[in-house]
Design an enzyme around this catalytic site. Sequence first.
Site, PDB file in Angstrom:
ATOM      1  N   GLU A  77      -9.756   5.357   3.009  1.00 31.93           N
ATOM      2  CA  GLU A  77     -10.026   4.531   4.182  1.00 31.93           C
ATOM      3  C   GLU A  77      -9.960   5.412   5.432  1.00 31.93           C
ATOM      4  OE1 GLU A  77      -8.019   0.779   6.672  1.00 31.93           O
ATOM      5  OE2 GLU A  77      -7.213   1.381   4.725  1.00 31.93           O
TER       6      GLU A  77
ATOM      7  N   GLU B 110       0.828  -1.194   0.000  1.00 35.47           N
ATOM      8  CA  GLU B 110       0.000   0.000   0.000  1.00 35.47           C
ATOM      9  C   GLU B 110       0.867   1.250   0.000  1.00 35.47           C
ATOM     10  OE1 GLU B 110      -2.639  -0.374   3.405  1.00 35.47           O
ATOM     11  OE2 GLU B 110      -2.582  -2.566   3.226  1.00 35.47           O
TER      12      GLU B 110
END
Length: 387
Positions: free
Chosen positions: A302, A191
């Site tokens: 997120e 990520e």
Amino acid sequence: MASASISTSSFSSKSTTFFIFVCIMFLSVSVAESVPVNETRFKPLEELKNRRVRAHLKKINKPSVKTIQEPLYERPKGHNSSDEILERIQLWTESNEFCPDGTIPIRRTTEKDILRANSLKRFGRKIRRVRRDTMNGGHEHAVGFVNGNRYYGAKANMNVWSPRVTEPYEFSLSQLWVISGSFGHDLNTIEAGWQVSPELYGDGYPRFFTYWTTDAYQETGCYNLLCSGFVQTNNRIAIGAAIYPRSSYKGRQFDIGVMIWKDPKHGHWWLQFGSGMLIGYWPSFLFSHLQKHASMIQFGGEIVNSRSRGHHTYTQMGSGHFASEGYGKAAYFRNLQVVDWGNSLVPLSNPHLLADHPNCYSIKAGKNNVWGNYIYYGGPGRNGGCP
């Protein structure tokens, strides 16, 4: 093994507000330090805690190091890498001071950084998530994704905001995910993007970050360079540094480019930031499923919703505005691409869209001749439709 060299160069007052650096050699190889039981059995609990914190700080800030030679790599076809531009996209670079050749800039971790976490074990790690398609552990998402094929990387431009994070153990981030394995105990992810995390950094600034795990966030992996794993090779970009400038509502929009891809020659997963700046790589041996390829690519936001006050958090995602507001108001990803089996960048076509709680954070997709495939995403969190 050589000792880490600490940079004592002065920085501008504006830069040091956000960053304290040490310069170390390319690859940190550290051995965890432990406190012998027989030496601490009769020590007060607080003293034991402090010793463990100091030992962890010593491991992070002054690790044993060795130099390495950057391995050969092959960039994806369709990527223009003829000019690597050093953009002024991190505050610390305004001082025009960089680490010497053979060393890299690392954000210096302090005792306060560690003590903000609930535990030493948790410091630098995400709270575990079991499944991607449900709200779990307070994590909520608004993402576009593709699956059902073999993927060897992804690339996009994402604009940078300073979303409000209202609780100390919450965060808000925007990133791309390279994923393989199941959403159980064997999940592999890589990520990268930007995040606002008061717990990790002690402030509300958006910062460039990386993350990886090979067991669904249980025991392996961490943010940035807070554990062994990611090998940084660039001495001009600092992982964890504040990003500047940022986008403003109805004003200037500022975005950054991020690309992650699997080198077909050696199998390492490389990270590129900005206009062609290679940052480093995740060695292939770190992973199980990602030693072969990814099975899913995600782009989006997120947050953590702690519900600490008995209702949904006010923490914002992206700009803090819903996807329907569009350009200049909502956060975006543009030029969404994936890397195929032939190491070529190809446009992302027909992404699936998922918002865990669309009345809190939403997402919409589109396509045009300038941005290619894009998404708008984000939201304010708690509101009339998000109790």
